[in-house]
Enzyme design. Structure first.
Site, PDB file in Angstrom:
ATOM      1  N   ASP A   1       0.826  -1.211   0.000  1.00  0.00           N
ATOM      2  CA  ASP A   1       0.000   0.000   0.000  1.00  0.00           C
ATOM      3  C   ASP A   1       0.864   1.267   0.000  1.00  0.00           C
ATOM      4  O   ASP A   1       1.931   1.288   0.617  1.00  0.00           O
ATOM      5  CB  ASP A   1      -0.913  -0.027   1.235  1.00  0.00           C
ATOM      6  CG  ASP A   1      -2.011   1.007   1.140  1.00  0.00           C
ATOM      7  OD1 ASP A   1      -2.306   1.485   0.027  1.00  0.00           O
ATOM      8  OD2 ASP A   1      -2.585   1.360   2.196  1.00  0.00           O
TER       9      ASP A   1
ATOM     10  N   TRP B   1       2.717   8.018  -2.667  1.00  0.00           N
ATOM     11  CA  TRP B   1       4.136   8.266  -2.966  1.00  0.00           C
ATOM     12  C   TRP B   1       4.286   8.961  -4.321  1.00  0.00           C
ATOM     13  O   TRP B   1       5.021   9.925  -4.472  1.00  0.00           O
ATOM     14  CB  TRP B   1       4.921   6.949  -2.957  1.00  0.00           C
ATOM     15  CG  TRP B   1       6.401   7.159  -3.135  1.00  0.00           C
ATOM     16  CD1 TRP B   1       7.333   7.306  -2.155  1.00  0.00           C
ATOM     17  CD2 TRP B   1       7.112   7.267  -4.389  1.00  0.00           C
ATOM     18  NE1 TRP B   1       8.581   7.502  -2.702  1.00  0.00           N
ATOM     19  CE2 TRP B   1       8.470   7.483  -4.083  1.00  0.00           C
ATOM     20  CE3 TRP B   1       6.735   7.206  -5.731  1.00  0.00           C
ATOM     21  CZ2 TRP B   1       9.452   7.621  -5.058  1.00  0.00           C
ATOM     22  CZ3 TRP B   1       7.715   7.363  -6.720  1.00  0.00           C
ATOM     23  CH2 TRP B   1       9.058   7.564  -6.368  1.00  0.00           C
TER      24      TRP B   1
ATOM     25  N   HIS C   1       2.909   3.690  -8.903  1.00  0.00           N
ATOM     26  CA  HIS C   1       2.789   2.260  -9.244  1.00  0.00           C
ATOM     27  C   HIS C   1       4.059   1.770  -9.937  1.00  0.00           C
ATOM     28  O   HIS C   1       4.540   0.675  -9.683  1.00  0.00           O
ATOM     29  CB  HIS C   1       1.569   2.012 -10.127  1.00  0.00           C
ATOM     30  CG  HIS C   1       0.270   2.282  -9.409  1.00  0.00           C
ATOM     31  ND1 HIS C   1      -0.010   1.754  -8.166  1.00  0.00           N
ATOM     32  CD2 HIS C   1      -0.803   3.041  -9.741  1.00  0.00           C
ATOM     33  CE1 HIS C   1      -1.217   2.171  -7.777  1.00  0.00           C
ATOM     34  NE2 HIS C   1      -1.714   2.952  -8.713  1.00  0.00           N
TER      35      HIS C   1
ATOM     36  N   LEU D   1      10.994 -20.605  -5.519  1.00  0.00           N
ATOM     37  CA  LEU D   1      10.068 -19.674  -4.848  1.00  0.00           C
ATOM     38  C   LEU D   1       8.757 -19.686  -5.619  1.00  0.00           C
ATOM     39  O   LEU D   1       8.762 -19.679  -6.854  1.00  0.00           O
ATOM     40  CB  LEU D   1      10.667 -18.247  -4.880  1.00  0.00           C
ATOM     41  CG  LEU D   1       9.716 -17.103  -4.523  1.00  0.00           C
ATOM     42  CD1 LEU D   1       9.331 -17.166  -3.036  1.00  0.00           C
ATOM     43  CD2 LEU D   1      10.345 -15.746  -4.835  1.00  0.00           C
TER      44      LEU D   1
ATOM     45  N   SER E   1      -8.221  -5.164   4.338  1.00  0.00           N
ATOM     46  CA  SER E   1      -8.713  -4.892   2.975  1.00  0.00           C
ATOM     47  C   SER E   1      -9.112  -6.148   2.202  1.00  0.00           C
ATOM     48  O   SER E   1      -8.738  -6.319   1.033  1.00  0.00           O
ATOM     49  CB  SER E   1      -7.662  -4.109   2.166  1.00  0.00           C
ATOM     50  OG  SER E   1      -7.394  -2.895   2.784  1.00  0.00           O
TER      51      SER E   1
HETATM   52  C1  FPP Z   1      -1.869   0.009  -3.421  1.00  0.00           C
HETATM   53  O1  FPP Z   1      -1.428   1.339  -3.313  1.00  0.00           O
HETATM   54  C2  FPP Z   1      -1.278  -0.612  -4.586  1.00  0.00           C
HETATM   55  C3  FPP Z   1      -1.964  -1.165  -5.620  1.00  0.00           C
HETATM   56  C4  FPP Z   1      -3.442  -1.191  -5.686  1.00  0.00           C
HETATM   57  C5  FPP Z   1      -1.256  -1.731  -6.775  1.00  0.00           C
HETATM   58  C6  FPP Z   1      -0.027  -2.529  -6.458  1.00  0.00           C
HETATM   59  C7  FPP Z   1       0.831  -2.540  -7.658  1.00  0.00           C
HETATM   60  C8  FPP Z   1       2.184  -2.519  -7.661  1.00  0.00           C
HETATM   61  C9  FPP Z   1       3.000  -2.635  -6.444  1.00  0.00           C
HETATM   62  C10 FPP Z   1       2.941  -2.393  -8.926  1.00  0.00           C
HETATM   63  C11 FPP Z   1       2.622  -3.396  -9.950  1.00  0.00           C
HETATM   64  C12 FPP Z   1       2.887  -4.773  -9.521  1.00  0.00           C
HETATM   65  C13 FPP Z   1       3.044  -5.771 -10.377  1.00  0.00           C
HETATM   66  C14 FPP Z   1       3.291  -7.124  -9.862  1.00  0.00           C
HETATM   67  C15 FPP Z   1       2.991  -5.559 -11.830  1.00  0.00           C
HETATM   68  P1  FPP Z   1      -2.471   2.512  -3.517  1.00  0.00           P
HETATM   69  O2  FPP Z   1      -2.479   2.865  -4.953  1.00  0.00           O
HETATM   70  O3  FPP Z   1      -3.783   2.130  -2.928  1.00  0.00           O
HETATM   71  O4  FPP Z   1      -1.780   3.652  -2.675  1.00  0.00           O
HETATM   72  P2  FPP Z   1      -2.489   4.806  -1.848  1.00  0.00           P
HETATM   73  O5  FPP Z   1      -3.043   4.168  -0.593  1.00  0.00           O
HETATM   74  O6  FPP Z   1      -1.347   5.729  -1.549  1.00  0.00           O
HETATM   75  O7  FPP Z   1      -3.533   5.409  -2.722  1.00  0.00           O
END
Ligand code: FPP
Length: 224
Positions: free
Chosen positions: A12, A17, A29, A122, A180
């Protein structure tokens, strides 16, 4: 010292960020994917056998289309460019969640799983369009359909995590304390570490600190 087989992570904080440092959630992302790569390497170094990453929840469809498209493009490019390397490293990829994406992405996910099926170093479980409540409801429906008696052993056969040990611990980055809709059944006895850092800031040192702390915990599983 506690054995360590399986780490689950709620990654998260990408959006926050990205907005703070690059002026866009999507840049977060992109940076988050770099952290994914670092953490995979460190998981192997620590000889951990299962890593489950929450990449997209059933609730994330509520996000703007632009962000959803960006995330799936990122995933697609990652798989196209990295799957051979993951395979060479003896890494198995498994998708947990319901594969209801574009025909192209579904095919890519299936071929990536098939290619790496027999790998043993893994196992990365990538949670995509995953929601724990749906997973449990679907499992109950299958129990009833197959006239199985309702008990733990039969239920876990129908979870997406069939044959995967429950996570030893969960990390959630991003300074938020909630699950969540992630692995609600499987996390019943897992240790939980909530991290203040946002996912793109999280690094190997943070991960190793958590692993060290986890190993020191006295896990009683209800005993004394
Ligand atoms: C949550 O942060 C993150 C996600 C919903 C997406 C996770 C994706 C990645 C780590 C990158 C892509 C991964 C792969 C494997 C291709 P948020 O967007 O909810 O953050 P916020 O709470 O700051 O809004």
């Amino acid at each position: 010292m506690n054995p360590l087989k399986h780490v689950a992570i709620i990654m998260d904080g990408n959006g926050r960020w990205g907005l703070k440092n690059k002026g866009s959630r999507n840049a977060g992302h992109k940076a988050g994917l770099k952290t994914v790569e670092k953490i995979i390497k460190e998981t192997i170094k620590n000889k951990i056998k299962f890593l489950t990453l929450y990449a997209f929840s059933t609730e994330n469809w509520k996000r703007p289309k632009r962000e959803i498209n960006f995330l799936f493009n990122l995933l697609e490019n990652f798989l196209v460019s990295q799957i051979d390397d993951l395979h060479k490293q003896n890494i198995k990829l498994k998708i947990i969640g319901i594969k209801k994406f574009s025909r192209k992405l579904n095919a890519l996910l299936n071929s990536s799983e098939k290619k790496t099926l027999k790998n043993t170093k893994l196992q990365i479980n990538l949670a995509l369009n995953y929601g724990s409540k749906t997973e449990l409801l679907d499992a109950f429906i299958l129990l009833r359909k197959n006239k199985d008696s309702i008990n733990e052993k039969n239920l876990v056969k129908y979870l997406h995590t069939k044959n995967i040990p429950d996570p030893d611990f969960l990390i959630r980055t991003g300074n938020t304390k909630r699950l969540s809709n992630f692995l609600l059944w499987q996390l019943a006895y897992s240790e939980i570490f909530f991290e203040k850092k946002l996912w793109p800031e999280f690094n190997e040192k943070d991960y190793n600190r958590i692993i060290k702390n986890y190993k020191k915990i006295k896990r009683n599983f209800g005993n004394i």
